[in-house]
Design a protein around this motif. Sequence first.
Motif, PDB file in Angstrom:
ATOM      1  N   CYS A   1       0.819  -1.224   0.000  1.00  0.00           N
ATOM      2  CA  CYS A   1       0.000   0.000   0.000  1.00  0.00           C
ATOM      3  C   CYS A   1       0.848   1.268   0.000  1.00  0.00           C
ATOM      4  O   CYS A   1       0.309   2.372  -0.018  1.00  0.00           O
ATOM      5  N   TYR A   2       2.186   1.096   0.053  1.00  0.00           N
ATOM      6  CA  TYR A   2       3.137   2.219   0.014  1.00  0.00           C
ATOM      7  C   TYR A   2       3.028   3.149   1.218  1.00  0.00           C
ATOM      8  O   TYR A   2       3.460   4.300   1.165  1.00  0.00           O
ATOM      9  N   ALA A   3       2.460   2.642   2.315  1.00  0.00           N
ATOM     10  CA  ALA A   3       2.460   3.423   3.552  1.00  0.00           C
ATOM     11  C   ALA A   3       3.893   3.534   4.063  1.00  0.00           C
ATOM     12  O   ALA A   3       4.721   2.631   3.854  1.00  0.00           O
ATOM     13  N   THR A   4       4.202   4.636   4.748  1.00  0.00           N
ATOM     14  CA  THR A   4       5.540   4.838   5.301  1.00  0.00           C
ATOM     15  C   THR A   4       5.659   4.053   6.605  1.00  0.00           C
ATOM     16  O   THR A   4       5.114   4.439   7.634  1.00  0.00           O
ATOM     17  N   LEU A   5       6.380   2.934   6.566  1.00  0.00           N
ATOM     18  CA  LEU A   5       6.516   2.070   7.741  1.00  0.00           C
ATOM     19  C   LEU A   5       7.272   2.779   8.862  1.00  0.00           C
ATOM     20  O   LEU A   5       6.963   2.606  10.037  1.00  0.00           O
ATOM     21  N   SER A   6       8.239   3.585   8.492  1.00  0.00           N
ATOM     22  CA  SER A   6       9.071   4.256   9.479  1.00  0.00           C
ATOM     23  C   SER A   6       8.260   5.155  10.404  1.00  0.00           C
ATOM     24  O   SER A   6       8.696   5.469  11.521  1.00  0.00           O
ATOM     25  N   LEU A   7       7.079   5.586   9.949  1.00  0.00           N
ATOM     26  CA  LEU A   7       6.249   6.480  10.757  1.00  0.00           C
ATOM     27  C   LEU A   7       5.179   5.735  11.548  1.00  0.00           C
ATOM     28  O   LEU A   7       4.417   6.350  12.283  1.00  0.00           O
ATOM     29  N   GLN A   8       5.116   4.416  11.403  1.00  0.00           N
ATOM     30  CA  GLN A   8       4.105   3.636  12.119  1.00  0.00           C
ATOM     31  C   GLN A   8       4.581   3.344  13.541  1.00  0.00           C
ATOM     32  O   GLN A   8       5.726   2.928  13.751  1.00  0.00           O
ATOM     33  N   LYS A   9       3.716   3.556  14.491  1.00  0.00           N
ATOM     34  CA  LYS A   9       4.054   3.407  15.912  1.00  0.00           C
ATOM     35  C   LYS A   9       4.542   1.992  16.205  1.00  0.00           C
ATOM     36  O   LYS A   9       3.890   1.016  15.858  1.00  0.00           O
ATOM     37  N   GLY A  10       5.688   1.892  16.841  1.00  0.00           N
ATOM     38  CA  GLY A  10       6.234   0.600  17.232  1.00  0.00           C
ATOM     39  C   GLY A  10       7.144  -0.023  16.197  1.00  0.00           C
ATOM     40  O   GLY A  10       7.811  -1.022  16.477  1.00  0.00           O
ATOM     41  N   TYR A  11       7.190   0.573  15.006  1.00  0.00           N
ATOM     42  CA  TYR A  11       8.013  -0.019  13.963  1.00  0.00           C
ATOM     43  C   TYR A  11       9.495   0.217  14.224  1.00  0.00           C
ATOM     44  O   TYR A  11       9.912   1.283  14.682  1.00  0.00           O
ATOM     45  N   ASP A  12      10.285  -0.817  13.929  1.00  0.00           N
ATOM     46  CA  ASP A  12      11.733  -0.714  14.035  1.00  0.00           C
ATOM     47  C   ASP A  12      12.329  -1.554  12.905  1.00  0.00           C
ATOM     48  O   ASP A  12      11.884  -2.679  12.685  1.00  0.00           O
ATOM     49  N   PRO A  13      13.313  -1.034  12.167  1.00  0.00           N
ATOM     50  CA  PRO A  13      13.859  -1.782  11.028  1.00  0.00           C
ATOM     51  C   PRO A  13      14.546  -3.086  11.424  1.00  0.00           C
ATOM     52  O   PRO A  13      14.795  -3.932  10.562  1.00  0.00           O
ATOM     53  N   SER A  14      14.822  -3.277  12.721  1.00  0.00           N
ATOM     54  CA  SER A  14      15.466  -4.511  13.146  1.00  0.00           C
ATOM     55  C   SER A  14      14.458  -5.634  13.395  1.00  0.00           C
ATOM     56  O   SER A  14      14.838  -6.788  13.596  1.00  0.00           O
ATOM     57  N   LEU A  15      13.171  -5.300  13.360  1.00  0.00           N
ATOM     58  CA  LEU A  15      12.153  -6.328  13.567  1.00  0.00           C
ATOM     59  C   LEU A  15      12.187  -7.351  12.443  1.00  0.00           C
ATOM     60  O   LEU A  15      12.402  -7.002  11.285  1.00  0.00           O
ATOM     61  N   LYS A  16      11.957  -8.622  12.804  1.00  0.00           N
ATOM     62  CA  LYS A  16      11.961  -9.668  11.785  1.00  0.00           C
ATOM     63  C   LYS A  16      10.676  -9.619  10.955  1.00  0.00           C
ATOM     64  O   LYS A  16      10.698  -9.876   9.747  1.00  0.00           O
ATOM     65  N   TYR A  17       9.555  -9.304  11.627  1.00  0.00           N
ATOM     66  CA  TYR A  17       8.246  -9.305  10.957  1.00  0.00           C
ATOM     67  C   TYR A  17       7.477  -8.067  11.383  1.00  0.00           C
ATOM     68  O   TYR A  17       7.629  -7.586  12.495  1.00  0.00           O
ATOM     69  N   TRP A  18       6.652  -7.583  10.479  1.00  0.00           N
ATOM     70  CA  TRP A  18       5.842  -6.410  10.811  1.00  0.00           C
ATOM     71  C   TRP A  18       4.526  -6.480  10.024  1.00  0.00           C
ATOM     72  O   TRP A  18       4.537  -6.754   8.821  1.00  0.00           O
ATOM     73  N   VAL A  19       3.416  -6.246  10.726  1.00  0.00           N
ATOM     74  CA  VAL A  19       2.124  -6.165  10.056  1.00  0.00           C
ATOM     75  C   VAL A  19       1.858  -4.694   9.779  1.00  0.00           C
ATOM     76  O   VAL A  19       1.727  -3.888  10.704  1.00  0.00           O
ATOM     77  N   CYS A  20       1.805  -4.334   8.507  1.00  0.00           N
ATOM     78  CA  CYS A  20       1.620  -2.933   8.125  1.00  0.00           C
ATOM     79  C   CYS A  20       0.295  -2.410   8.667  1.00  0.00           C
ATOM     80  O   CYS A  20      -0.756  -3.028   8.477  1.00  0.00           O
ATOM     81  N   LYS A  21       0.336  -1.282   9.324  1.00  0.00           N
ATOM     82  CA  LYS A  21      -0.888  -0.686   9.880  1.00  0.00           C
ATOM     83  C   LYS A  21      -1.740  -0.024   8.797  1.00  0.00           C
ATOM     84  O   LYS A  21      -2.891   0.325   9.035  1.00  0.00           O
ATOM     85  N   GLY A  22      -1.188   0.116   7.612  1.00  0.00           N
ATOM     86  CA  GLY A  22      -1.947   0.710   6.524  1.00  0.00           C
ATOM     87  C   GLY A  22      -2.865  -0.288   5.833  1.00  0.00           C
ATOM     88  O   GLY A  22      -4.025   0.004   5.567  1.00  0.00           O
ATOM     89  N   CYS A  23      -2.325  -1.509   5.549  1.00  0.00           N
ATOM     90  CA  CYS A  23      -3.120  -2.496   4.808  1.00  0.00           C
ATOM     91  C   CYS A  23      -3.281  -3.825   5.525  1.00  0.00           C
ATOM     92  O   CYS A  23      -4.029  -4.687   5.075  1.00  0.00           O
ATOM     93  N   GLY A  24      -2.553  -4.002   6.652  1.00  0.00           N
ATOM     94  CA  GLY A  24      -2.692  -5.237   7.415  1.00  0.00           C
ATOM     95  C   GLY A  24      -1.881  -6.399   6.877  1.00  0.00           C
ATOM     96  O   GLY A  24      -2.010  -7.522   7.363  1.00  0.00           O
TER      97      GLY A  24
END
Length: 371
Positions: free
Chosen positions: A31-54
């Motif tokens: 969805c091209y949402a900016t992950l860096s601005l999502q609360k709790g996001y960290d580039p070192s995380l192994k997995y992330w559920v995008c808050k924009g599209c799930g």
Amino acid sequence: MGIIDGLLNKIRPKGTPAESSDDYYEYCPHCYATLSLQKGYDPSLKYWVCKGCGEMLINPDIESDIVWICDECGAVMNEQEGFSEETPEWKCTECGFVNKIDPSEIYLTEDEFQAEARSPYRGLSDEDILELSLYQEQEYIGGKENVILVKHRETGELFIKKLLTIYNKSIYAYLMDHPISNMPRVIKMYESSNCLVVIEEYIKGKTVEAILESGLISEKKAVHITGEVCRILDDLHNLSTPIIHRDVKPSNIIIDDNENVYLLDMNVAKWFDPDKADDTRYMGTQYYAAPEQVGYGLSASSAKSDIYAVGMLLNVMITGKFPKEEKAAGAVWNVIERCISLDAENRYTAKELIAELKKLKDRKSAEEAYR
């Protein structure tokens, strides 16, 4: 269970240290949402559920590009201590469910995984799925995706297929073995991981709801329809363990081409338990559901709860409105008023109501003959 998904869409190339994350932004490839601005996001995380599209995203810096999800609670098992893709099964440390690590259950995207997880046929045996494949879908009934007109591929006979997430399986099993007159026969049923799939008799006709869209129903015909509904309810209420329908309303009553009246939809029905002081779950349709059925009465829903709905139905058929908006005129109102009494004990039984409705019909016929 396993998901292969798109990698994080990053400006930094794979291998760039996470410490330099202040110098770039990361974007969801879906969805091209900016992950860096999502609360709790960290580039070192192994997995992330995008808050924009799930969507589930996998960090490109980890070795495996497969996320193994617990079939019971949805936890990411890759992160659980000791987990290995080489084991044939894994007991989730979050919920204790034993998952099979099956390479055949790998999905290329989160969409594929979610579609399979929500499938009404998930968990059915191959034999059941083969049987169901004989029923070719024709169209949705009433715009509902869980009520489908189907045609048997071999016989050409029409049936209704229902995908129920709210149901009492034992009631459908009983009705399949002990059909009630003027209710659709239950032909087959299959319980999957997500729902109960019911194949039942197709009744060709018009619902009372559809009839009302063309205009009001005469008092004489409305009284007749109500009496026929009461005969069906009387059968249900007088079983050794009574069944309470709990959803009598215009859309659940159909009149066939021969003017026979049928009562549909048993998905919120329950067995009557005289020892229960309250319903475990409050079910029913607004205005048709009796006070005790939605938690405002002094007891659990009972046969008298169905009579409340019948009273509402009779008023709506004659006036097009609920009693608080407009009351039916004349003697029929006295009958309706007792049906919808707030005190369930004051309401008729189905058998008593049948007798009262017969008196109304006889009186109406006498008046017409006198004219």
